[in-house]
Design an enzyme around this catalytic site. Structure first.
Site, PDB file in Angstrom:
ATOM      1  N   GLY A  76      -4.363 -33.945  12.558  1.00 48.48           N
ATOM      2  CA  GLY A  76      -4.476 -34.659  11.296  1.00 48.48           C
ATOM      3  C   GLY A  76      -3.174 -35.208  10.750  1.00 48.48           C
ATOM      4  N   GLN A  77      -2.093 -35.056  11.500  1.00 49.58           N
ATOM      5  CA  GLN A  77      -0.810 -35.598  11.036  1.00 49.58           C
ATOM      6  C   GLN A  77      -0.961 -37.097  10.795  1.00 49.58           C
ATOM      7  OE1 GLN A  77       1.204 -32.029  11.283  1.00 49.58           O
ATOM      8  NE2 GLN A  77       2.291 -33.910  10.836  1.00 49.58           N
ATOM      9  N   ARG A  78      -0.174 -37.611   9.870  1.00 50.66           N
ATOM     10  CA  ARG A  78      -0.278 -39.023   9.522  1.00 50.66           C
ATOM     11  C   ARG A  78      -0.215 -39.918  10.761  1.00 50.66           C
ATOM     12  NH1 ARG A  78       0.305 -41.965   4.991  1.00 50.66           N
ATOM     13  NH2 ARG A  78       0.885 -40.187   3.739  1.00 50.66           N
TER      14      ARG A  78
END
Lengths: 184, 342
Positions: free
Chosen positions: A69-71
């Site tokens: 889910g990291q940018r």
């Protein structure tokens, strides 16, 4: 291969579901997967790519796809949309500062055509933390009541302790099961 | 004389009872047959009249040719005008007319009719493409079908158990449960102890030039938008999130460390799984060396394994090349590390 074999295979295929687990980083997606799979959650690392786990539950084979889910990974989420039966949106209920971002990202997903037929299960995760917002507040923050495009449900839970994960999954299977094999 | 005797002998051979019956049927049978014959004739006549009445109009090539020519012209006119839906409907009617008429048309006429329909369908498709170029994407029709199907029944499954939130969830005021941490302070010494921190989720936000000592075992820690601060924290059971910080000195033990949008920071860390950075630059790492009386007990309650430390294995989400090190982070050389924390 006889006709019966073909029919059996089709039947088995119907009982397989593809669930896409998404959410901001640090929401607890991988922990949720590991907890459902009965693994130790202590060694969970931030997800650099994705994880797949296959679970058997109530006669269904659930293929859970957990994408980081990291940018910088969010733009790759779309690569996993195809033939998704349900979207599991995991929320860090204690991360008040990013709730707005969380709501925006979810809205963007719900506009995706390839997710149009998917059921939506929102996990208000980390309910074991004292500073976690209750599920009702998450519901309000994500404006879930205004969702008309998808069947949805909100479930407060703690992936860390395993609390209330199953009621969410059970709703999902009821929902998808009814869609797959309508009662006679 | 011979005839009556023959006639008499025949029935006599069949027996006396049969003689009486056959004498009666000899009279009745022709009568019944006659009646049936008359009925049949009437039926045939009716059928013929009925057939004639129909055939006259619809089941003749001329009727079909006229009707199909009219329909074709109508479809062509509609296509030219751009009324595609109407044209499609008329074209469908034309196809149906052709199908219904196949039975009595000559093969040549059928072929002609089919060719005409096919040509018009091609034109219709071409006009569609021309007037609605966006309809290229193949999934569209399917998805549009799926969406309205699920639309009329949203939102009703959730309310029952959410209307009354689980009593375990809402500790205190659901609108704003007490948060643990500090926000918006400037140039201050800030401290929290073991009892205040134990298994809490701690937030430090928008601090400037502060020194923050967290002697205890929180469950999670977030450090957000802080600059010029020193943050020293005991063992954190799960994850630490550092976001938007600059020029800070940080020390913590934890299971995961995520560092976002952070620049010019030194991080003394024990991390049992992995540390990651994203959108960061000039972040340097060293092993966790801060200590305070009672840290052993906090390590114990945190569940962290003191023997596992991946402080020097940092994943950079903006640097995926494996053969070259990321320029965004580095290890602090031993001689430059902080030795005294007081």
């Amino acid at each position: 291969m006889g006709l019966l074999t073909i029919l059996k295979k089709l039947r088995e295929k119907e009982r397989e579901l593809r669930l896409l687990v998404l959410g901001l980083d640090n929401a607890g997606k991988t922990t949720l997967l590991k907890r459902l799979n009965g693994e130790d959650v202590g060694g969970t690392s931030p997800t650099l790519g994705f994880n797949i786990k296959t679970l058997e539950h109530r006669g269904f084979r659930l293929h859970l796809w957990d994408v980081g889910g990291q940018r910088s990974l969010r733009s790759y989420w779309r690569n996993y949309f195809e033939s998704t039966d349900a979207l599991l949106w995991v929320v860090d209920s204690s991360d008040r500062q990013r709730l707005r971002l969380c709501a925006t990202e979810l809205r963007a997903l719900l506009r995706e055509e390839r997710l149009a037929g998917a059921a939506l299960l929102v996990f208000a995760n980390k309910q074991d933390l004292p500073g976690a917002l209750p599920a009702a507040d998450i519901r309000e923050a994500l404006e879930l009541d205004s969702i008309r495009s998808h069947r949805w449900r909100l479930q407060g839970c703690s992936a860390f302790t395993g609390r209330d994960l199953l009621p969410g999954l059970d709703w999902l299977l009821d929902e998808l099961g009814a869609r797959l094999c309508p009662p006679d | 004389r011979a005839a009556p005797s023959l006639a008499r002998r025949g029935p006599a051979a069949a027996g006396p009872e049969a003689a009486a019956g056959s004498a009666a049927s000899a009279v009745v049978l022709p009568e019944r047959l006659q009646r049936r014959e008359a009925e049949r004739q009437q039926g045939v006549e009716r059928q013929r009249q009925k057939k004639e009445a129909q055939v006259v109009k619809e089941e003749q090539s001329e009727f079909f040719l006229g009707a199909s020519a009219r329909e074709r012209e109508a479809v062509e006119a509609l296509l030219a005008a751009g009324a595609l839906e109407e044209a499609a409907a008329r074209l469908q009617a034309l196809q149906k007319l052709l199908t219904d008429s196949v039975r009595f048309l000559a093969p040549y006429e059928v072929r002609q009719g089919q060719e005409a329909v096919a040509r018009l369908q091609g034109e219709l498709a071409a006009r569609r493409e021309q007037l609605q170029p966006k309809k290229k994407f193949a999934f569209r029709a399917l998805k549009k079908e799926a969406a309205p199907g699920s639309a009329p029944r949203p939102a009703e499954p959730a309310p029952p158990d959410l209307a009354a939130p689980d009593p375990d969830l809402a500790e205190g005021d659901p609108g704003g449960p007490p948060l643990c941490g500090f926000s918006g302070a400037r140039d201050e010494e800030l401290e929290l102890g073991g009892a205040e921190l134990l298994q809490r989720d701690v937030l430090l936000s928008e601090l400037r030039g502060c020194r923050v000592l967290l002697r205890g075992n929180p469950n999670t820690l977030r450090v957000r938008d802080c600059s010029g601060c020193t943050v020293l924290c005991g063992p954190v059971s799960t994850s630490v999130l550092v976001d938007g910080c600059s020029d800070c000195l940080l020390a913590m033990a934890c299971q995961q460390l995520r560092t976002h949008r952070t620049h010019g920071c030194r991080v003394y860390v024990q991390v049992t799984s992995r540390a990651v950075i994203e959108a960061c630059s000039d972040v340097s790492f060293a092993p966790y060396s801060w200590s305070y009386p009672g840290i052993e007990r906090d390590f114990e309650s945190s569940g962290l394994d003191r023997n596992r430390n991946n402080w020097n294995l940092v994943d950079d989400f903006d640097w995926l090349a494996t053969d070259q090190p990321s320029p965004n982070w580095s290890l602090i050389p031993e001689q430059e590390r902080v030795t005294s924390w007081d």
